[in-house]
Design a protein around this motif. Structure first.
Motif, PDB file in Angstrom:
ATOM      1  N   ASP A 242     -42.472   7.183 -53.619  1.00 42.02           N
ATOM      2  CA  ASP A 242     -42.228   6.142 -53.234  1.00 42.02           C
ATOM      3  C   ASP A 242     -41.369   5.356 -54.606  1.00 42.02           C
ATOM      4  O   ASP A 242     -41.819   4.527 -55.412  1.00 42.02           O
ATOM      5  N   ASP A 244     -39.010   2.735 -54.301  1.00 47.03           N
ATOM      6  CA  ASP A 244     -39.231   1.531 -54.507  1.00 47.03           C
ATOM      7  C   ASP A 244     -40.260   0.724 -55.382  1.00 47.03           C
ATOM      8  O   ASP A 244     -40.025   0.054 -56.097  1.00 47.03           O
ATOM      9  N   LEU A 245     -41.687   1.659 -55.152  1.00 47.24           N
ATOM     10  CA  LEU A 245     -42.429   1.024 -56.038  1.00 47.24           C
ATOM     11  C   LEU A 245     -42.012   1.511 -57.422  1.00 47.24           C
ATOM     12  O   LEU A 245     -42.552   0.536 -58.443  1.00 47.24           O
ATOM     13  N   GLU A 247     -39.436   1.309 -59.146  1.00 47.01           N
ATOM     14  CA  GLU A 247     -38.567   0.433 -59.291  1.00 47.01           C
ATOM     15  C   GLU A 247     -39.211  -0.867 -59.628  1.00 47.01           C
ATOM     16  O   GLU A 247     -39.095  -1.580 -60.738  1.00 47.01           O
ATOM     17  N   THR A 248     -39.921  -1.310 -58.758  1.00 46.96           N
ATOM     18  CA  THR A 248     -40.874  -2.618 -59.049  1.00 46.96           C
ATOM     19  C   THR A 248     -41.772  -2.366 -60.203  1.00 46.96           C
ATOM     20  O   THR A 248     -41.800  -3.392 -61.080  1.00 46.96           O
TER      21      THR A 248
END
Length: 399
Positions: A242, A244-245, A247-248
């Motif tokens: 994941d 995107d996770l 990055e967040t």
């Protein structure tokens, strides 16, 4: 004629046709015999002393049995079935046939068999013990048994090698395996395991990636992040799915670090940059301020010299003595990173900024290659003439 004979009355014949690698995998074979019993009898001829025989075919099985008796797994008077031949010529022919005519199992059949045992309720550890292999080997075979049907069928048909199948198995996502398999089937280099692995892992992050290290495995998993282990690479090698996770989580953690730094240092602002460097375009938007540097103290000078000498010695070791990928090489690289951080800390301490001025300036905080937050120290670019450039210009080489 088949009869039962005590193992202690058997000796290995010099006529056995297998001369090389006789002891290879004896412990594995012994574990299998201990779990399953002797599934194939030995072929022997009688010796002059009544009740004693020489083993013409099955020497590895004999050594495995002797090993089990030495270890106390089997009793000293353990008996095994043997086929007794009276003619030495026939015995040698039998030995040759037994070794020469043996056909290795298809890897796909191996995988199916291991997976069957797991599906029957056995654990990987139990299967490994009974078959005389490692638990990781069992897990690898089970992972292969669960490949996308198109990939597994290609392995069973001999259209792809075991190494290629392992490349597809770095992920458990069978849909992704099937998509990449379809792409690679029409690609010139589609049978290259490295190319397949790169295609499969495209869009994932390794556990040693700077952002992954910064976020931390525990925080990533707690936030619902998925991880897949590459069973066919170095043990512990993981792929974080994941992105995107990641990055967040990295952005939020870096924002908190920036706010903490601004408050602790009394700076007007600290801009978080969720990357391993501060882009030059972002850096040039602000006017650079260079605090005057004081001279190093005697203690600082001595420490810098000691660290520099240690750093040079480690680099020399890495270049001349330590093999790439070894535990010693990894330790040396980790120490070099620690030395660099300490030298940066000493250098930063030399630059003192007036407290009144601090309230008007700021800096950037980014993620270091080691996964630790770093405060940006800009490198002043100078304009100068370089013959290679052919003109006066400003570039990263003109420093």
């Amino acid at each position: 004629m088949i009869q039962s004979v005590k193992v202690k009355n058997l000796t290995l014949s010099k006529d056995n046709v297998r001369k090389s690698n006789r002891d290879a995998g004896i412990d594995t074979l012994a574990a299998n015999i201990a779990a399953q019993g002797l599934l194939q009898n030995l072929i022997v001829t009688p010796l002059k002393k009544a009740g004693t025989f020489t083993v013409k075919a099955g020497g590895r099985r004999l050594r495995a049995l002797q090993f089990l008796i030495e270890q106390g797994t089997l009793p000293a008077d353990h008996t095994v079935p043997v086929l007794v031949l009276s003619d030495d010529d026939n015995a040698i022919e039998a030995s040759l046939a037994e070794n020469f005519q043996r056909v290795p199992m298809n890897p796909a059949d191996e995988c199916t068999a291991f997976n069957f045992l797991i599906q029957k309720g056995m654990t990987a550890e139990e299967v490994a013990k009974r078959q005389g292999v490692t638990t990781r080997f069992v897990e690898q075979r089970v992972r292969l048994a669960e490949l996308a049907s198109c990939v597994f069928e290609a392995l069973a048909a001999g259209e792809i090698t075991l190494g290629v199948a392992q490349a597809y198995a770095v992920t458990t996502d069978v849909d992704r395996q099937a998509r990449v398999f379809a792409q690679m089937s029409s690609s010139y280099y589609g049978d290259n395991p490295d190319n397949i692995r790169r295609a499969i892992l495209n869009g994932t992050v390794k556990a040693n990636d700077a952002k992954a290290r910064f976020v931390g495995r525990e925080a990533y998993v707690a936030a619902g992040g998925r991880i897949e282990s590459d069973l066919f690479a170095t043990e512990g090698d993981e792929n974080w799915i994941d992105v995107d996770l990641i990055e967040t989580l990295a952005a939020k953690k870096l924002e908190a670090a920036a706010a903490e730094l601004a408050q602790a240092e009394g700076l007007a602002f600290v801009t978080p940059v969720a990357a391993t460097h501060v882009p030059y375009d972002l850096e040039r938007q602000l006017h650079e301020y260079y605090a005057p540097a004081r001279a190093l103290t005697e203690d600082e000078t001595a420490r810098v010299e000691a660290l520099s000498a240690e750093n040079d010695a480690l680099i020399e070791q890495l270049e001349q003595e330590l093999p790439d990928g070894s535990t010693e090489a990894e330790a040396a690289n980790a120490r070099i990173e620690a030395i660099e951080r300490e030298l940066e800390t000493i250098e930063d301490a030399r630059h003192e900024i007036d407290l009144a001025l601090k309230a008007q300036i700021g800096t950037f905080v980014y993620i270091g290659g080691d996964g630790e937050p770093r405060v940006h120290t800009p490198v002043q670019r100078k304009t100068g003439y370089r013959p290679e450039c052919g003109s006066y210009r400003q570039c990263g080489q003109c420093r």
